[in-house]
Design a protein around this motif. Sequence first.
Motif, PDB file in Angstrom:
ATOM      1  N   ILE A  96       0.863  -1.184   0.000  1.00  0.00           N
ATOM      2  CA  ILE A  96       0.000   0.000   0.000  1.00  0.00           C
ATOM      3  C   ILE A  96       0.895   1.229   0.000  1.00  0.00           C
ATOM      4  CG2 ILE A  96      -1.884   1.234   1.108  1.00  0.00           C
ATOM      5  CD1 ILE A  96      -2.743  -1.540   0.380  1.00  0.00           C
ATOM      6  N   GLY A  97       0.770   2.052  -1.030  1.00  0.00           N
ATOM      7  CA  GLY A  97       1.489   3.318  -1.092  1.00  0.00           C
ATOM      8  C   GLY A  97       0.525   4.463  -0.847  1.00  0.00           C
ATOM      9  N   PHE A  98       0.947   5.442  -0.066  1.00  0.00           N
ATOM     10  CA  PHE A  98       0.052   6.550   0.305  1.00  0.00           C
ATOM     11  C   PHE A  98       0.728   7.888   0.035  1.00  0.00           C
ATOM     12  CE2 PHE A  98      -1.492   9.633   3.483  1.00  0.00           C
ATOM     13  CZ  PHE A  98      -2.832   9.659   3.143  1.00  0.00           C
ATOM     14  N   MET A  99       0.061   8.720  -0.750  1.00  0.00           N
ATOM     15  CA  MET A  99       0.493  10.081  -1.038  1.00  0.00           C
ATOM     16  C   MET A  99      -0.536  11.034  -0.422  1.00  0.00           C
ATOM     17  SD  MET A  99       0.928  11.813  -4.835  1.00  0.00           S
ATOM     18  CE  MET A  99       2.312  10.759  -5.271  1.00  0.00           C
ATOM     19  N   VAL A 100      -0.073  12.029   0.300  1.00  0.00           N
ATOM     20  CA  VAL A 100      -1.023  12.948   0.920  1.00  0.00           C
ATOM     21  C   VAL A 100      -1.658  13.850  -0.138  1.00  0.00           C
ATOM     22  CG1 VAL A 100       0.213  12.924   3.122  1.00  0.00           C
ATOM     23  CG2 VAL A 100       0.718  14.718   1.440  1.00  0.00           C
ATOM     24  N   GLY A 101      -2.867  14.323   0.175  1.00  0.00           N
ATOM     25  CA  GLY A 101      -3.566  15.264  -0.687  1.00  0.00           C
ATOM     26  C   GLY A 101      -3.779  16.573   0.034  1.00  0.00           C
ATOM     27  N   ASN A 102      -4.693  17.383  -0.475  1.00  0.00           N
ATOM     28  CA  ASN A 102      -4.949  18.662   0.172  1.00  0.00           C
ATOM     29  C   ASN A 102      -5.791  18.529   1.441  1.00  0.00           C
ATOM     30  OD1 ASN A 102      -6.834  18.119  -2.165  1.00  0.00           O
ATOM     31  ND2 ASN A 102      -8.039  19.683  -1.092  1.00  0.00           N
ATOM     32  N   ARG A 103      -6.468  17.384   1.613  1.00  0.00           N
ATOM     33  CA  ARG A 103      -7.267  17.187   2.821  1.00  0.00           C
ATOM     34  C   ARG A 103      -6.485  16.497   3.933  1.00  0.00           C
ATOM     35  NH1 ARG A 103     -12.877  17.203   1.741  1.00  0.00           N
ATOM     36  NH2 ARG A 103     -13.266  18.491  -0.094  1.00  0.00           N
ATOM     37  N   ASP A 104      -5.497  15.687   3.586  1.00  0.00           N
ATOM     38  CA  ASP A 104      -4.815  14.887   4.600  1.00  0.00           C
ATOM     39  C   ASP A 104      -3.294  15.084   4.568  1.00  0.00           C
ATOM     40  OD1 ASP A 104      -4.423  13.531   2.195  1.00  0.00           O
ATOM     41  OD2 ASP A 104      -5.762  11.883   2.718  1.00  0.00           O
ATOM     42  N   THR A 115       0.846   1.676  10.150  1.00  0.00           N
ATOM     43  CA  THR A 115       0.003   0.856   9.274  1.00  0.00           C
ATOM     44  C   THR A 115       0.810  -0.052   8.359  1.00  0.00           C
ATOM     45  OG1 THR A 115      -0.011   2.534   7.526  1.00  0.00           O
ATOM     46  CG2 THR A 115      -1.743   2.689   9.198  1.00  0.00           C
ATOM     47  N   GLY A 116       2.071   0.251   8.169  1.00  0.00           N
ATOM     48  CA  GLY A 116       2.865  -0.502   7.210  1.00  0.00           C
ATOM     49  C   GLY A 116       2.776   0.037   5.798  1.00  0.00           C
ATOM     50  N   MET A 117       2.065   1.159   5.605  1.00  0.00           N
ATOM     51  CA  MET A 117       2.011   1.776   4.284  1.00  0.00           C
ATOM     52  C   MET A 117       3.339   2.463   3.970  1.00  0.00           C
ATOM     53  SD  MET A 117      -1.769   3.492   3.895  1.00  0.00           S
ATOM     54  CE  MET A 117      -1.591   4.654   5.266  1.00  0.00           C
ATOM     55  N   MET A 118       3.636   2.589   2.686  1.00  0.00           N
ATOM     56  CA  MET A 118       4.804   3.322   2.232  1.00  0.00           C
ATOM     57  C   MET A 118       4.386   4.724   1.818  1.00  0.00           C
ATOM     58  SD  MET A 118       7.340   2.608  -1.036  1.00  0.00           S
ATOM     59  CE  MET A 118       6.131   3.229  -2.210  1.00  0.00           C
ATOM     60  N   GLY A 119       5.066   5.720   2.327  1.00  0.00           N
ATOM     61  CA  GLY A 119       4.787   7.084   1.918  1.00  0.00           C
ATOM     62  C   GLY A 119       5.312   7.358   0.522  1.00  0.00           C
ATOM     63  N   LEU A 120       4.513   8.066  -0.276  1.00  0.00           N
ATOM     64  CA  LEU A 120       4.902   8.432  -1.634  1.00  0.00           C
ATOM     65  C   LEU A 120       5.058   9.944  -1.707  1.00  0.00           C
ATOM     66  CD1 LEU A 120       2.368   6.298  -3.724  1.00  0.00           C
ATOM     67  CD2 LEU A 120       4.815   5.855  -3.486  1.00  0.00           C
ATOM     68  N   PRO A 121       6.243  10.462  -2.022  1.00  0.00           N
ATOM     69  CA  PRO A 121       6.365  11.903  -2.248  1.00  0.00           C
ATOM     70  C   PRO A 121       5.504  12.318  -3.442  1.00  0.00           C
ATOM     71  CG  PRO A 121       8.527  10.858  -2.028  1.00  0.00           C
ATOM     72  CD  PRO A 121       7.529   9.752  -2.176  1.00  0.00           C
ATOM     73  N   ASP A 122       5.082  13.565  -3.440  1.00  0.00           N
ATOM     74  CA  ASP A 122       4.302  14.108  -4.552  1.00  0.00           C
ATOM     75  C   ASP A 122       5.197  15.075  -5.328  1.00  0.00           C
ATOM     76  OD1 ASP A 122       2.447  15.141  -6.295  1.00  0.00           O
ATOM     77  OD2 ASP A 122       1.027  15.802  -4.761  1.00  0.00           O
ATOM     78  N   PRO A 123       5.563  14.733  -6.586  1.00  0.00           N
ATOM     79  CA  PRO A 123       5.155  13.549  -7.352  1.00  0.00           C
ATOM     80  C   PRO A 123       6.154  12.410  -7.205  1.00  0.00           C
ATOM     81  CG  PRO A 123       6.288  15.075  -8.801  1.00  0.00           C
ATOM     82  CD  PRO A 123       6.274  15.721  -7.437  1.00  0.00           C
ATOM     83  N   THR A 124       5.744  11.228  -7.665  1.00  0.00           N
ATOM     84  CA  THR A 124       6.591  10.039  -7.720  1.00  0.00           C
ATOM     85  C   THR A 124       6.466   9.421  -9.106  1.00  0.00           C
ATOM     86  OG1 THR A 124       6.483   9.496  -5.355  1.00  0.00           O
ATOM     87  CG2 THR A 124       6.890   7.669  -6.875  1.00  0.00           C
ATOM     88  N   VAL A 125       7.590   9.026  -9.693  1.00  0.00           N
ATOM     89  CA  VAL A 125       7.575   8.305 -10.962  1.00  0.00           C
ATOM     90  C   VAL A 125       7.553   6.810 -10.667  1.00  0.00           C
ATOM     91  CG1 VAL A 125       8.821   7.791 -13.093  1.00  0.00           C
ATOM     92  CG2 VAL A 125       8.765  10.136 -12.223  1.00  0.00           C
TER      93      VAL A 125
END
Length: 265
Positions: A96-104, A115-125
């Motif tokens: 599970i990869g998670f990138m934050v948005g404008n709400r979170d 949670t064990g999720m991987m954070g994704l920088p914005d943007p990611t290739v």
Amino acid sequence: MGERAAGGGPAALPSLNEFEAPRAWHCIDFIADLHLNESMPATFEAFAAHLQHTPADAIFILGDLFEVWVGDDAATRPFERHCLETLAAAASHRHIGFMVGNRDFLASCGVLGTTGMMGLPDPTVLGAWGRRLLLSHGDALCLDDAPYQAFRAEVRSDAWQAQFLARPLAERLRIAAEIRRVSSERQRFEGMAGADVDAGEAVRWLHALGAAELVHGHTHRPGSSLLAPGFKRHVLSDWDLDHGQRAEVLRLTRDRLERVAPAAA
């Protein structure tokens, strides 16, 4: 037109962050803009079912998973805690990869770690099966919405975040609710004319970061289109199964990129 810096020249390009899909993977799901909150139980249940039953090896969540996230101590609230437990269960058997948005955007590496999720920088290739896709929430590219871009710059600053997070949780929740109310009123009177990505800036990102396809959310305008010759974008759907029937997954396999309904139990 592309973004301009204060001095008149082109704005700085984002850093290159890359993730290469393992060769053993066969399927990747992209979702965004679920806006999970306790007043939308059907949407949450659909999300939980998809996490459990999708055939995908990985799910990349590209922002606004939550309606609002005012700090990691929000995880003490029952609904938010249940969401994180659901994500942790899914992350125990798929990526599970998670990138934050404008709400979170206030979700930190700490909450991701629980949670064990991987954070994704914005943007990611993302590199997968010979394709390079640029993943972004999309709000940083909506340059025509100048008031939002000014607000975004303010709330992403370390000073604003330190001051905001120092407030009690209940006060932060009240402030967030008021921000959402003002934003909704503005959209109702002004419409969503400024809420689309700037094609020129998107192409500049793609060209500089070595990708031909952009996958983003934020605008709630699902569909695929050409940004310029050789450059394409795929806009993710928002989810709302409590007031409508909107829920869609963008799925990448070795052979195709397609839109599918969420997996059901």
